[in-house]
Every structure is written in C-alpha cells, then in structure tokens.
Design a protein around this motif. Sequence first.
Motif, PDB file in Angstrom:
ATOM      1  N   VAL A  93       0.978  -1.155   0.087  1.00  0.00           N
ATOM      2  CA  VAL A  93      -0.075  -0.145   0.048  1.00  0.00           C
ATOM      3  C   VAL A  93       0.842   1.285   0.043  1.00  0.00           C
ATOM      4  O   VAL A  93       1.873   1.242   0.575  1.00  0.00           O
ATOM      5  CB  VAL A  93      -1.023   0.294   1.152  1.00  0.00           C
ATOM      6  N   ASN A  94       0.535   2.293  -0.800  1.00  0.00           N
ATOM      7  CA  ASN A  94       1.319   3.356  -1.004  1.00  0.00           C
ATOM      8  C   ASN A  94       0.303   4.548  -0.377  1.00  0.00           C
ATOM      9  O   ASN A  94      -0.735   4.717  -0.629  1.00  0.00           O
ATOM     10  CB  ASN A  94       1.643   3.867  -2.610  1.00  0.00           C
ATOM     11  N   PHE A  95       0.843   5.256   0.782  1.00  0.00           N
ATOM     12  CA  PHE A  95      -0.118   6.393   1.483  1.00  0.00           C
ATOM     13  C   PHE A  95       0.548   7.483   0.896  1.00  0.00           C
ATOM     14  O   PHE A  95       1.951   7.824   0.779  1.00  0.00           O
ATOM     15  CB  PHE A  95      -0.003   6.157   2.999  1.00  0.00           C
ATOM     16  N   ALA A  96      -0.216   8.359   0.583  1.00  0.00           N
ATOM     17  CA  ALA A  96       0.426   9.600   0.164  1.00  0.00           C
ATOM     18  C   ALA A  96      -0.389  10.960   0.674  1.00  0.00           C
ATOM     19  O   ALA A  96      -1.198  10.979   1.185  1.00  0.00           O
ATOM     20  CB  ALA A  96       0.272   9.767  -1.281  1.00  0.00           C
ATOM     21  N   PHE A  97       0.460  12.032   1.077  1.00  0.00           N
ATOM     22  CA  PHE A  97      -0.063  13.165   1.429  1.00  0.00           C
ATOM     23  C   PHE A  97       0.743  14.366   0.897  1.00  0.00           C
ATOM     24  O   PHE A  97       1.981  14.177   0.717  1.00  0.00           O
ATOM     25  CB  PHE A  97      -0.200  13.184   3.097  1.00  0.00           C
ATOM     26  N   ALA A  98       0.147  15.734   0.888  1.00  0.00           N
ATOM     27  CA  ALA A  98       0.966  16.874   0.453  1.00  0.00           C
ATOM     28  C   ALA A  98       1.591  17.397   1.669  1.00  0.00           C
ATOM     29  O   ALA A  98       1.168  17.424   2.823  1.00  0.00           O
ATOM     30  CB  ALA A  98      -0.021  17.848  -0.215  1.00  0.00           C
ATOM     31  N   ALA A  99       2.895  18.095   1.437  1.00  0.00           N
ATOM     32  CA  ALA A  99       3.600  18.627   2.399  1.00  0.00           C
ATOM     33  C   ALA A  99       3.188  20.034   3.058  1.00  0.00           C
ATOM     34  O   ALA A  99       3.784  20.347   3.857  1.00  0.00           O
ATOM     35  CB  ALA A  99       5.057  18.897   2.014  1.00  0.00           C
ATOM     36  N   THR A 100       2.308  20.582   2.407  1.00  0.00           N
ATOM     37  CA  THR A 100       1.720  21.873   2.655  1.00  0.00           C
ATOM     38  C   THR A 100       0.188  21.766   3.441  1.00  0.00           C
ATOM     39  O   THR A 100      -0.531  20.826   2.819  1.00  0.00           O
ATOM     40  CB  THR A 100       1.820  22.833   1.770  1.00  0.00           C
ATOM     41  N   GLU A 101       0.044  22.439   4.180  1.00  0.00           N
ATOM     42  CA  GLU A 101      -1.535  22.620   4.710  1.00  0.00           C
ATOM     43  C   GLU A 101      -2.329  22.830   3.715  1.00  0.00           C
ATOM     44  O   GLU A 101      -3.628  22.056   3.595  1.00  0.00           O
ATOM     45  CB  GLU A 101      -1.714  23.328   5.771  1.00  0.00           C
ATOM     46  N   THR A 102      -2.209  23.720   2.795  1.00  0.00           N
ATOM     47  CA  THR A 102      -3.201  24.159   1.520  1.00  0.00           C
ATOM     48  C   THR A 102      -3.585  23.023   0.873  1.00  0.00           C
ATOM     49  O   THR A 102      -4.453  22.770   0.615  1.00  0.00           O
ATOM     50  CB  THR A 102      -2.788  25.422   1.081  1.00  0.00           C
ATOM     51  N   PHE A 103      -2.443  22.535   0.439  1.00  0.00           N
ATOM     52  CA  PHE A 103      -2.476  21.493  -0.688  1.00  0.00           C
ATOM     53  C   PHE A 103      -3.192  20.297  -0.065  1.00  0.00           C
ATOM     54  O   PHE A 103      -4.049  19.537  -0.771  1.00  0.00           O
ATOM     55  CB  PHE A 103      -1.246  21.038  -1.327  1.00  0.00           C
TER      56      PHE A 103
END
Length: 305
Positions: A93-103
């Motif tokens: 499983v690949n979990f992803a999130f963006a490094a900035t709060e807005t994105f």
Amino acid sequence: MVTVCEVGPRDGLQNEPTLLPLEVKAELVRRLVDAGLRRIEVGSFVHPKAVPQMADTDRLCERIPRSPQVTYAGLVLNEKGFDRAVLAGVQQVNFAFAATETFNQRNQRASTQESLDAFQQIARRAREAGMRCALTIGAAFGCPFEGEVPEERIVGFAVRAAEAGADEIVLADTIGVAVPSQVSRLLRHVREAVGNSLPVGVHLHNTRNTGYANAYAALEAGATIVDAAVGGTGGCPFAPRATGNIATEDLVYMLHRMGIQTGIDLDRLIETAQWLEAQIGRTLPGQLMKAGGFPPPGTGLSRAG
C-alpha cells in the motif's frame, strides 16, 4: 540496484478525461508485466466520485496476472481504502499526503498532522497483514498554493514516517518544479536523517522539462526507487496545470545507456507506450516512443534490456 516503479495504471490514468474500459486497463497491466516491470501501482482505493478513473480498481485486481516476481501496489488515503486494498490482494500500500497544509486540505480534506496520524495506523495494520507500506510526500519540492517548501519540513516528515514503520519513503515533485541541485540536496538530507537502510525514492513530473535531469540527480544522491508512467501519462487532479510523469521508457533508456540494467525489455515497453497512446486517443509526451531506441534494430544491439 534501482527499482523502476510503474505508476501508469494509477497516476498515469487518474487525470484522463476519458474513462478507459476495465479490459483496457487490465491489458495495460499485462503488457507492462510482459515488458519486465516488476513493481506496478495498479490503481488507487479512493472514493470513486473523487477520482472516477480509479472507480474499478478492485475489479481490476481480479483480472491482472499474478506472479511471485511482480509486486502490485495500490494508493490508499485512509483505513477504508486500506481495507479495500487488503481484499484486492495487493502486496504493497502506498500512502500519500501533501507537504503543505493548503494542498493537503484540498487534496485530502485533512491537515498534515491528521494525514501522518492516519499513515501511522495504516503502517501498523500493514505490518500485521504482512504487507509493505510506503509513504509518498507530495509537493516535496514546491507547492502550487504556498510556493517554496522548507527542506527541514520534508526531512521532519520523513523522520516521522520512518519512526512509524514506513518500508520506503518517496519524495514527489507533484507539480514538476524541482531542479537537479534541489533534488540532490533534499535526497542527501533525507537519507542522512532516516539512515541508509531505509529505501528512499522519487516521483517526478516533467512539467518544466527537468524531470529526467532530476531523476539522474536523485540516483547520484542515492535514490533506489524511481516512479515513472508509460508514455509520460499523468497529472494530479488537484494540482493546477499539473502534467505528466517522466515516461518509463525514456527513463529506462537513460538507465540502460548508463549501464544500469533493469530487466525491462525496452522494445516491448515502447510498443506498450504506442499502444496506450492509441487507446487514450491523444499524443502522449514520451519521446522514445517517437524516436525509438539506440542502437536501432539491425545494428546488433536492438534491445537495451
């Protein structure tokens, strides 16, 4: 050792305006396996209304060829998606999130802290299920909403991911703004922070024509995983003006000419890119599918794999 991770079936197709039939997606995966790809991200387990192209990922997993040599991965963003991935039989499983709060709020409707908390739970459950769990840090080299992203922020996320039990960490240039010196520097800092035993990779887009130079810089800095999409397909639905990933066949050509063998049959990969272009019905940005490999057929070295 370099692992080429094929993300065409997921990141390559998720932003296409035309929904491809399930059988076309299954044929794409079969062709990629036949070309020698051994790590393939087949789709994402997200809400179908958010990403319609990925609505049939569960059914796709029932139709793809299974082999002990091939690792199939799926993108998950929460525990419900993880449950689907387990039932679908992917090995990673690949979990992803963006490094900035807005994105991250626009992409996942969550704060970065909430996403990290979710990753910690998914990493724990993956270990219990005997699955690999990777973390992708999106917009690691720049954000379309907040601009430059401090390197220490990315390093901090990587350290927390390592502590949570990530099997690998991937730094994503989601909108294609990185340059080689930036990639080298961030890769070195992350590897120093998490240790050499944890694989670190990159996910690169060629939006501003620096993707392949960035791939080279990442390899020189110690990256052991490089994501790419056949034909150069792709783009994030939640990032303005995001365009394609680096093309798998173009990346493999560079690797083979550098003497880095991948086990991938470049001729078959080119054929797959050309086939996919016909299925999608538009010109894809990959260059090797137009120019062909080198040396050309008939000169004694027609296959670079």
